[in-house]
Design a protein around this motif. Structure first.
Motif, mmCIF file in Angstrom:
data_model
loop_
_atom_site.group_PDB
_atom_site.id
_atom_site.type_symbol
_atom_site.label_atom_id
_atom_site.label_comp_id
_atom_site.label_asym_id
_atom_site.label_seq_id
_atom_site.Cartn_x
_atom_site.Cartn_y
_atom_site.Cartn_z
ATOM 1 N N ASN A 36 -1.920 8.821 -4.105
ATOM 2 C CA ASN A 36 -1.932 9.298 -5.482
ATOM 3 C C ASN A 36 -0.639 10.048 -5.761
ATOM 4 O OD1 ASN A 36 -5.118 9.624 -4.635
ATOM 5 N ND2 ASN A 36 -4.815 8.805 -6.676
ATOM 6 N N THR A 37 -0.323 10.177 -7.050
ATOM 7 C CA THR A 37 0.842 10.953 -7.447
ATOM 8 C C THR A 37 0.387 12.288 -8.033
ATOM 9 O OG1 THR A 37 0.917 10.123 -9.721
ATOM 10 C CG2 THR A 37 2.100 8.828 -8.033
ATOM 11 N N LYS A 38 1.313 13.220 -8.129
ATOM 12 C CA LYS A 38 1.023 14.517 -8.742
ATOM 13 C C LYS A 38 0.556 14.319 -10.177
ATOM 14 C CE LYS A 38 3.225 18.802 -10.169
ATOM 15 N NZ LYS A 38 4.470 19.561 -10.242
ATOM 16 N N ASP A 39 1.223 13.448 -10.927
ATOM 17 C CA ASP A 39 0.846 13.199 -12.322
ATOM 18 C C ASP A 39 -0.574 12.657 -12.437
ATOM 19 O OD1 ASP A 39 3.270 14.112 -13.283
ATOM 20 O OD2 ASP A 39 4.155 12.114 -13.423
ATOM 21 N N GLU A 40 -0.958 11.749 -11.532
ATOM 22 C CA GLU A 40 -2.317 11.182 -11.569
ATOM 23 C C GLU A 40 -3.372 12.260 -11.323
ATOM 24 O OE1 GLU A 40 -1.565 6.657 -9.909
ATOM 25 O OE2 GLU A 40 -1.837 8.285 -8.459
ATOM 26 N N ILE A 41 -3.131 13.095 -10.320
ATOM 27 C CA ILE A 41 -4.101 14.138 -9.980
ATOM 28 C C ILE A 41 -4.169 15.187 -11.081
ATOM 29 C CG2 ILE A 41 -4.659 15.964 -8.320
ATOM 30 C CD1 ILE A 41 -5.281 13.087 -7.397
ATOM 31 N N CYS A 42 -3.028 15.573 -11.644
ATOM 32 C CA CYS A 42 -3.031 16.541 -12.749
ATOM 33 C C CYS A 42 -3.762 15.979 -13.963
ATOM 34 C CB CYS A 42 -1.610 16.947 -13.105
ATOM 35 S SG CYS A 42 -0.866 18.080 -11.921
ATOM 36 N N TYR A 43 -3.509 14.739 -14.294
ATOM 37 C CA TYR A 43 -4.174 14.106 -15.438
ATOM 38 C C TYR A 43 -5.686 14.093 -15.224
ATOM 39 C CZ TYR A 43 -5.550 10.574 -18.836
ATOM 40 O OH TYR A 43 -6.174 9.913 -19.860
ATOM 41 N N PHE A 44 -6.124 13.645 -14.046
ATOM 42 C CA PHE A 44 -7.552 13.578 -13.739
ATOM 43 C C PHE A 44 -8.186 14.968 -13.804
ATOM 44 C CE2 PHE A 44 -10.982 13.938 -10.643
ATOM 45 C CZ PHE A 44 -11.841 12.948 -11.092
ATOM 46 N N THR A 45 -7.556 15.945 -13.155
ATOM 47 C CA THR A 45 -8.111 17.289 -13.086
ATOM 48 C C THR A 45 -8.157 17.950 -14.460
ATOM 49 O OG1 THR A 45 -7.231 17.485 -10.843
ATOM 50 C CG2 THR A 45 -7.928 19.515 -11.920
ATOM 51 N N GLU A 46 -7.095 17.822 -15.233
ATOM 52 C CA GLU A 46 -7.067 18.428 -16.567
ATOM 53 C C GLU A 46 -8.135 17.832 -17.471
ATOM 54 O OE1 GLU A 46 -2.986 17.910 -17.645
ATOM 55 O OE2 GLU A 46 -2.327 19.568 -16.374
ATOM 56 N N ASN A 47 -8.359 16.534 -17.393
ATOM 57 C CA ASN A 47 -9.403 15.915 -18.207
ATOM 58 C C ASN A 47 -10.791 16.319 -17.742
ATOM 59 O OD1 ASN A 47 -8.283 14.177 -20.382
ATOM 60 N ND2 ASN A 47 -7.085 13.435 -18.663
ATOM 61 N N LEU A 48 -10.980 16.462 -16.454
ATOM 62 C CA LEU A 48 -12.255 16.938 -15.925
ATOM 63 C C LEU A 48 -12.530 18.360 -16.418
ATOM 64 C CD1 LEU A 48 -14.650 16.424 -13.996
ATOM 65 C CD2 LEU A 48 -13.232 17.401 -12.184
ATOM 66 N N LEU A 49 -11.507 19.219 -16.377
ATOM 67 C CA LEU A 49 -11.664 20.588 -16.849
ATOM 68 C C LEU A 49 -11.976 20.636 -18.342
ATOM 69 C CD1 LEU A 49 -8.731 22.317 -14.947
ATOM 70 C CD2 LEU A 49 -11.162 22.347 -14.364
ATOM 71 N N LYS A 50 -11.292 19.821 -19.135
ATOM 72 C CA LYS A 50 -11.559 19.773 -20.581
ATOM 73 C C LYS A 50 -13.001 19.381 -20.853
ATOM 74 C CE LYS A 50 -6.861 18.583 -21.930
ATOM 75 N NZ LYS A 50 -5.991 17.528 -22.434
ATOM 76 N N PHE A 51 -13.489 18.376 -20.124
ATOM 77 C CA PHE A 51 -14.875 17.939 -20.302
ATOM 78 C C PHE A 51 -15.827 19.074 -19.953
ATOM 79 C CE2 PHE A 51 -18.782 16.320 -18.435
ATOM 80 C CZ PHE A 51 -19.292 15.603 -19.502
ATOM 81 N N ASN A 52 -15.587 19.726 -18.815
ATOM 82 C CA ASN A 52 -16.464 20.820 -18.393
ATOM 83 C C ASN A 52 -16.449 21.977 -19.379
ATOM 84 O OD1 ASN A 52 -17.313 19.490 -16.094
ATOM 85 N ND2 ASN A 52 -15.784 20.413 -14.789
ATOM 86 N N LEU A 53 -15.286 22.297 -19.925
ATOM 87 C CA LEU A 53 -15.208 23.396 -20.889
ATOM 88 C C LEU A 53 -15.925 23.047 -22.182
ATOM 89 C CD1 LEU A 53 -11.544 24.622 -20.357
ATOM 90 C CD2 LEU A 53 -13.666 25.779 -19.670
ATOM 91 N N ARG A 54 -15.887 21.798 -22.585
ATOM 92 C CA ARG A 54 -16.613 21.391 -23.808
ATOM 93 C C ARG A 54 -18.111 21.581 -23.643
ATOM 94 N NH1 ARG A 54 -13.414 16.254 -24.001
ATOM 95 N NH2 ARG A 54 -11.451 16.961 -24.826
ATOM 96 N N THR A 55 -18.629 21.421 -22.424
ATOM 97 C CA THR A 55 -20.068 21.588 -22.200
ATOM 98 C C THR A 55 -20.483 23.047 -22.322
ATOM 99 O OG1 THR A 55 -19.861 21.790 -19.786
ATOM 100 C CG2 THR A 55 -20.143 19.560 -20.681
ATOM 101 N N LEU A 56 -19.522 23.968 -22.260
ATOM 102 C CA LEU A 56 -19.834 25.385 -22.405
ATOM 103 C C LEU A 56 -19.948 25.819 -23.856
ATOM 104 C CD1 LEU A 56 -17.440 26.909 -19.724
ATOM 105 C CD2 LEU A 56 -19.898 26.488 -19.500
ATOM 106 N N ARG A 57 -19.490 24.981 -24.755
ATOM 107 C CA ARG A 57 -19.523 25.334 -26.181
ATOM 108 C C ARG A 57 -20.939 25.543 -26.670
ATOM 109 N NH1 ARG A 57 -15.365 21.402 -29.362
ATOM 110 N NH2 ARG A 57 -13.727 22.944 -29.485
ATOM 111 N N VAL A 58 -21.062 26.479 -27.571
ATOM 112 C CA VAL A 58 -22.370 26.761 -28.175
ATOM 113 C C VAL A 58 -22.420 26.145 -29.538
ATOM 114 C CG1 VAL A 58 -23.892 28.573 -28.967
ATOM 115 C CG2 VAL A 58 -22.570 28.886 -26.880
#
Length: 58
Positions: A36-58
């Motif tokens: 994997n490349t740094k860009d691939e891992i950053c892209y995957f991780t950032e999108n995972l974090l965005k999804f998780n943060l959206r689930t915290l919304r009220v």
């Protein structure tokens, strides 16, 4: 896909335009697996974090 992942989540309450809002800051460290490349891992991780943060919304 993530190896040796750790993150820090900081939550601040702020008043913006007279309205109380929650400001969330997350930083992370993760090893880049072979094949994997740094860009691939950053892209995957950032999108995972965005999804998780959206689930915290009220």
């Amino acid at each position: 896909m993530l190896k040796d992942y750790s993150s820090t989540l900081i939550i601040h309450l702020e008043v913006i335009d007279g309205q109380l809002v929650t400001l969330v800051i997350e930083s992370f460290v993760v090893d880049i697996p072979e094949g994997n490349t740094k860009d691939e891992i950053c892209y995957f991780t950032e999108n995972l974090l965005k999804f998780n943060l959206r689930t915290l919304r009220v």
